[in-house]
Write a protein that holds these residues in place. Structure first.
Motif, PDB file in Angstrom:
ATOM      1  N   ASN A  31       0.832  -1.122  -0.113  1.00 20.78           N
ATOM      2  CA  ASN A  31      -0.206   0.050   0.034  1.00 20.78           C
ATOM      3  C   ASN A  31       0.710   1.230  -0.008  1.00 20.78           C
ATOM      4  OD1 ASN A  31      -2.430  -1.131  -0.227  1.00 20.78           O
ATOM      5  ND2 ASN A  31      -2.911  -1.438   2.235  1.00 20.78           N
ATOM      6  N   SER A  33       3.797   1.588  -1.307  1.00 26.79           N
ATOM      7  CA  SER A  33       4.476   1.432  -2.495  1.00 26.79           C
ATOM      8  C   SER A  33       3.399   2.052  -3.486  1.00 26.79           C
ATOM      9  CB  SER A  33       4.859  -0.016  -2.920  1.00 26.79           C
ATOM     10  OG  SER A  33       5.404   0.232  -4.308  1.00 26.79           O
ATOM     11  N   ASN A  34       2.298   1.734  -3.439  1.00 29.55           N
ATOM     12  CA  ASN A  34       1.159   2.073  -4.159  1.00 29.55           C
ATOM     13  C   ASN A  34       1.162   3.652  -4.220  1.00 29.55           C
ATOM     14  OD1 ASN A  34       0.782  -0.288  -5.684  1.00 29.55           O
ATOM     15  ND2 ASN A  34      -0.962  -0.753  -4.268  1.00 29.55           N
ATOM     16  N   THR A  37       3.958   5.351  -5.621  1.00 29.71           N
ATOM     17  CA  THR A  37       4.072   5.451  -7.135  1.00 29.71           C
ATOM     18  C   THR A  37       2.822   6.134  -7.846  1.00 29.71           C
ATOM     19  OG1 THR A  37       3.221   3.413  -7.284  1.00 29.71           O
ATOM     20  CG2 THR A  37       5.508   3.479  -7.348  1.00 29.71           C
ATOM     21  N   LYS A  39      -0.288   5.360  -7.351  1.00 32.07           N
ATOM     22  CA  LYS A  39      -1.311   4.452  -7.918  1.00 32.07           C
ATOM     23  C   LYS A  39      -2.533   4.532  -7.170  1.00 32.07           C
ATOM     24  CE  LYS A  39       1.878   1.299 -10.210  1.00 32.07           C
ATOM     25  NZ  LYS A  39       2.516   0.083 -10.162  1.00 32.07           N
ATOM     26  N   VAL A  40      -2.727   5.580  -5.972  1.00 34.30           N
ATOM     27  CA  VAL A  40      -3.641   5.536  -5.348  1.00 34.30           C
ATOM     28  C   VAL A  40      -4.590   6.890  -5.709  1.00 34.30           C
ATOM     29  CG1 VAL A  40      -2.632   4.321  -3.358  1.00 34.30           C
ATOM     30  CG2 VAL A  40      -2.586   6.860  -3.388  1.00 34.30           C
TER      31      VAL A  40
END
Length: 72
Positions: A31, A33-34, A37, A39-40
């Motif tokens: 989470n 890492s998301n 990057t 991606k959330v």
């Protein structure tokens, strides 16, 4: 509107590893890492608070607003 996440920059500046921060904040490495990057689509204030406390930074150090052409 574009919100850019600059968590990677703060981690490098503070010499903190992603998995180390995830453990301190209490969220999974995946989470975090998301989030790192971009991606959330959302972040809880409690998570942002914990990240800022552990990295000794302000939310504005992590999040950046960039105006895009399709913003009216």
């Amino acid at each position: 509107m574009a919100i850019i996440i600059r968590l990677d920059r703060i981690l490098v500046e503070r010499k903190v590893k992603l998995n180390e921060l995830a453990e301190k904040v209490g969220i999974s490495t995946v989470n975090l890492s998301n989030l790192k990057t971009g991606k959330v689509r959302a972040i809880r204030f409690s998570t942002l608070d914990a990240i800022c406390k552990n990295l000794n930074c302000q939310p504005g150090d992590i999040l950046e607003y960039v105006l895009t052409n399709n913003d009216d």
